[in-house]
Design an enzyme around this catalytic site. Structure first.
Site, short mmCIF file in Angstrom:
data_model
loop_
_atom_site.label_atom_id
_atom_site.label_comp_id
_atom_site.label_asym_id
_atom_site.label_seq_id
_atom_site.Cartn_x
_atom_site.Cartn_y
_atom_site.Cartn_z
N ILE A 124 0.90 -1.11 0.11
CA ILE A 124 -0.02 0.01 0.01
C ILE A 124 1.00 1.32 -0.13
CG2 ILE A 124 -1.88 1.21 1.32
CD1 ILE A 124 -2.72 -1.30 2.57
N PRO A 125 1.07 1.80 -0.89
CA PRO A 125 2.00 3.10 -1.19
C PRO A 125 1.83 4.35 -0.41
CG PRO A 125 0.58 2.79 -3.25
CD PRO A 125 0.17 1.87 -2.14
N CYS A 126 1.81 4.12 0.84
CA CYS A 126 1.70 5.39 1.57
C CYS A 126 2.83 6.40 1.33
CB CYS A 126 1.60 4.96 3.32
SG CYS A 126 2.94 4.04 3.92
N HIS A 127 3.95 5.97 0.85
CA HIS A 127 5.06 7.06 0.37
C HIS A 127 4.70 7.70 -0.20
CE1 HIS A 127 5.62 3.49 -2.13
NE2 HIS A 127 6.02 4.35 -2.84
N ARG A 128 3.57 7.80 -1.25
CA ARG A 128 3.19 8.58 -2.31
C ARG A 128 2.44 9.64 -1.64
NH1 ARG A 128 1.87 3.91 -6.36
NH2 ARG A 128 4.08 2.92 -6.60
#
Lengths: 192, 273
Positions: free
Chosen positions: B175-179
């Site tokens: 889940i790309p929470c870094h984006r």
């Protein structure tokens, strides 16, 4: 062993499910192994049996779970799934090593150190598995339920939906067929 | 639990009792893997393995419902203890991740946000799930502010709660929470090794972090094209196509709209505060 389990499953399925698997895994696996004739198929079937049971129990109301007779209920699922698997992958020959391994708890087949009596037991297991696999479904399934799983005729009737008299006749006939097949094999071996 | 049964007398005729005994001898013990594998399939226990990623090796845990956790790989014993404490389920080192799941995770880590990775959502609030699923819509190479997520999921005032939910993301990278970054241009915190790792992942995905920060520091939040009269968030794929000659910056959505620009329908900047 089923006395408290349905009640516990009805109260907290997730907490009691491990006990269900632990208590019934050997018999479910044995039914699957003897009906499919293949250890890896049997392990998949056994896992599928428990997964279907888990999903079904998750949808049943607690009072229905409490009244469940787990032995015949699980046997019913195991028989149905094993029959499907057997029909799809009916073994041309029985996987003797597979059966021997599961029987002997993963003893390496062909192990030079395997005791003589263990080798004899493997051969005997493979022999009877071959004979069972060759029987028509109507005899094979009742024999496995009656002797491998140790169900009563009443429980078998619940599993297979057939009258007691029919099942007793099928078991008797199945035993006679096995006897005849066994004698025939022995005669062949003696004359060879 | 052998149940002793005395068969009918006729079975002893013709040696049938011998056949019965042989059949009873066909009972076997279950394979040792059946119980643990069944519990994992039911989601009542988890397995884990290590995977190599851009930020180094990580531990990824899964069960029959999907991926349940992903964290930097350190001491397996510490990971197992933390996992049990957080999820209250047993966990053991898996022999191998199931093929299909492993392939899906690798594709997701490679930036394919459309590949389906089953996730074990149990115990997560609907708000958290909404935040994480929205983060999944952000393409690799692009970033969105926390406020964008808050507005998109219908809770425009819950910007801080969005940050909390992203910080609780159990499976970063998948889940790309870094984006998701701060609107003021700061990269923001990151659970999988801090801002340094977040910066490295975004850079690897093609985000020009330097330009992004520089633009935010100058007070500009949106980019527009004077040919299309459309404004975008700075990392939107359409914003990156605007040539320098036609590029216009705006400090606010209202400023862009006042200048006669409309919001991009892809990055939907109009919902961002």
């Amino acid at each position: 062993m089923d006395d408290q389990l349905p009640m516990l499953l009805g109260r907290d399925l997730d907490a009691a499910f491990e006990r269900l698997v632990r208590e019934h895994q050997a018999r479910v696996f044995s039914i699957a192994l003897r009906l499919t004739g293949n250890a890896s198929d049997a392990e998949e079937v056994a896992q599928d049996v428990f997964m279907r049971a888990y999903r079904a129990l998750g949808e049943y109301p607690p009072e229905r779970i409490r009244e469940l007779r787990l032995r015949p209920w699980l046997a019913t699922i195991a028989v149905n799934l094993s029959r499907n698997r057997f029909r799809r992958h009916r073994p041309a020959t029985t996987d003797l090593d597979d059966i021997a391994r599961s029987r002997a708890g993963d003893l390496a087949a062909g192990d030079r150190d395997t005791p003589h009596h263990e080798v004899a037991r493997r051969e005997s297991t493979a022999h009877w598995q071959r004979l069972i696999s060759a029987l028509p479904d109507r005899y094979r399934v009742p024999l496995v339920l009656r002797y491998v799983d140790d169900l009563t005729f009443t429980e078998m009737s619940e599993v297979l939906g057939q009258p007691l008299g029919t099942l007793k006749a099928q078991v008797y006939r199945g035993l006679r067929l096995l006897r005849a097949a066994h004698d025939s094999t022995e005669r062949k071996e003696l004359s060879a | 639990m052998t149940r002793v049964s005395s068969g009918p007398a006729y079975l002893n005729e013709g040696g049938l009792a011998q056949i019965e005994a042989a059949l009873r001898d066909l009972r076997v013990a279950a394979p040792v893997t059946l119980l643990p594998d069944t519990l994992v399939a039911a989601g009542l226990a988890d397995q884990y393995t290590s995977l190599h990623t851009l930020v180094g090796p990580v531990f990824v845990a899964w069960n029959g419902r999907g991926v349940s956790a992903l964290t930097l790989a350190e001491d397996p014993a510490v990971f197992e203890t933390r996992f049990r404490a957080e999820f209250a389920r047993p966990i053991s080192r898996g022999r191998a991740i199931p093929d299909q799941l492993g392939r899906a995770i690798q594709s997701r880590l490679a930036g394919d946000r459309h590949v389906k990775v089953p996730v074990d959502w149990r115990g997560r609030t609907s708000f958290e799930q909404a935040v994480w699923k929205k983060a999944l819509e952000i393409p690799a190479g692009e970033v969105r502010p926390y406020s964008w997520i808050a507005r998109e999921i219908g809770h425009p005032k819950a910007v801080r709660a969005v940050g909390t939910a992203l910080a609780r993301n159990p499976i970063p990278l998948v889940i790309p929470c870094h984006r998701v970054v701060r609107a003021d241009g700061h990269i923001g915190e990151y659970g999988l090794g801090g801002p340094t790792n977040k910066r490295a992942i975004l850079a690897a995905e093609g985000v020009d972090i330097g330009s992004l920060e520089q633009m935010a520091q100058s007070g500009m939040r949106y980019l527009g094209s004077d040919t299309t009269r459309i404004f975008c968030l700075p990392t939107c794929r359409h914003a990156r196509r605007i040539t320098l000659r036609h590029r216009v910056s705006f400090p606010s959505e209202m400023g862009a709209q006042a200048a006669g620009y409309r919001a991009c329908k892809v990055c939907r900047p109009a919902v961002a505060a």
